[in-house]
Design a protein around this motif. Structure first.
Motif, short mmCIF file in Angstrom:
data_model
loop_
_atom_site.label_atom_id
_atom_site.label_comp_id
_atom_site.label_asym_id
_atom_site.label_seq_id
_atom_site.Cartn_x
_atom_site.Cartn_y
_atom_site.Cartn_z
N ILE A 68 0.82 -1.21 0.00
CA ILE A 68 0.00 0.00 0.00
C ILE A 68 0.85 1.26 0.00
O ILE A 68 0.48 2.26 -0.63
N ILE A 72 0.17 4.47 -2.33
CA ILE A 72 -0.13 5.79 -1.76
C ILE A 72 0.96 6.79 -2.11
O ILE A 72 0.69 7.96 -2.43
N PHE A 80 -9.37 6.15 -5.28
CA PHE A 80 -9.12 4.78 -5.72
C PHE A 80 -10.25 4.26 -6.59
O PHE A 80 -11.43 4.53 -6.33
N ASP A 90 -11.50 -4.47 1.24
CA ASP A 90 -10.41 -3.52 0.99
C ASP A 90 -10.94 -2.10 0.77
O ASP A 90 -10.24 -1.11 1.05
N TRP A 93 -11.44 -0.49 4.10
CA TRP A 93 -10.12 -0.33 4.71
C TRP A 93 -9.43 0.94 4.20
O TRP A 93 -8.88 1.72 4.98
N LEU A 94 -9.50 1.16 2.90
CA LEU A 94 -8.90 2.37 2.33
C LEU A 94 -9.70 3.61 2.71
O LEU A 94 -9.12 4.67 3.01
N HIS A 99 -9.10 7.85 2.32
CA HIS A 99 -9.13 7.86 0.86
C HIS A 99 -10.56 7.70 0.37
O HIS A 99 -11.44 7.28 1.12
N TRP A 165 -6.82 -0.58 -7.54
CA TRP A 165 -6.51 -1.89 -6.98
C TRP A 165 -7.32 -2.92 -7.75
O TRP A 165 -8.53 -2.98 -7.68
#
Length: 264
Positions: A68, A72, A80, A90, A93-94, A99, A165
């Motif tokens: 990551i 980043i 993203f 995910d 999580w981001l 983000h 991602w």
């Protein structure tokens, strides 16, 4: 002399055809058993309906966590993009890091499960530019998921992105669509975008997919013209899931992809 010229002409045609075939094989460099494999959008929706979603991971992907910082790259509030996002944890999580996330997924069930299992409220509204499409949003975490065909999405819908991602997208789309897919992904990349791509490689004679085998050479041929690629990770995996496919080995690869610098 004319006979020699004729022979040389024939040889030149053979060389040109061989080169053309080589270029074709590079852009569609996949084992023959998978080249024409096709799943429809309704096939994927049915997988979600039948809960045949072994591709879903209930935890943040270890290779995203491991890389990551490279994605980043010291930035904050990165936008993203998650192609074929499913209900990937995910995304939250981001978002929890500050983000913003935009995903595309065909299954309404997957989208609703993502928000509900993440304990996130959401709104739902149509997308005028894509007939029949809906977008689901949580404003608090700045997460938006478009329910539509991925190939109906474009930068005109929601701009470009600073991070991508791609954990189960390139390996899931029909192999014949890979050139179109790569063109879409690069069109969604802002100039400073860092695109993390996960792929697998195995003997496709032994398993038909999906997920499909995507050799490193094809990743290079798909993206290498417009992007710089760095292979961050390449290791053989012994996951039990892979053993159930009947293959002798599976290699997981992670590439970091960035647009080539614009020459002044």
């Amino acid at each position: 002399m004319r006979a020699v010229d004729c022979v040389l002409g024939v040889l030149w045609l053979i060389i040109c055809q061989t080169a053309a075939d080589f270029r074709t094989n590079m852009t569609t460099d996949m084992p023959a058993p998978q080249a024409n494999r096709t799943l429809s959008l309704s096939d994927w929706e049915q997988k979600w309906h039948d809960n045949k979603i072994s591709f879903h991971q209930p935890e943040v992907h270890r290779l995203l966590e491991a890389n990551i910082d490279k994605v980043i790259d010291g930035r904050t509030s990165v936008r993203f993009f998650f192609p074929l996002c499913g209900k990937a944890v995910d995304m939250k999580w981001l978002a929890d890091m500050g983000h913003s996330v935009v995903g595309v997924e065909i299954s309404e069930l997957a989208i609703r499960q993502f928000f509900e299992e993440s304990n996130l409220t959401y709104s739902k509204e149509p997308v005028p530019a894509i007939p029949g499409a809906m977008v689901y949003k949580n404003s608090e975490k700045n997460i938006s998921i478009y329910q539509c065909d991925l190939f109906s999405f474009s930068s005109s819908i929601d701009g470009q992105f600073q991070g991508i991602w791609d954990r189960g997208s390139l390996v899931a789309i029909n192999p014949k669509d890979r050139d179109k897919y790569a063109a879409l992904m690069t069109s969604l990349m802002a100039q400073d975008c860092r695109y993390l791509l996960w792929t697998i490689v195995y003997n496709a004679e032994l398993y038909g997919g999906p997920p499909f085998s995507v050799p490193h050479e094809q990743v290079q041929s798909l993206y290498g013209t417009s992007c710089d690629l760095e292979l961050l990770y390449s290791e053989e995996s012994l996951k039990q899931k892979y053993q159930s496919w009947g293959v002798d080995s599976v290699t997981e690869n992670v590439h970091l992809i960035a647009l080539k610098s614009i020459e002044n």
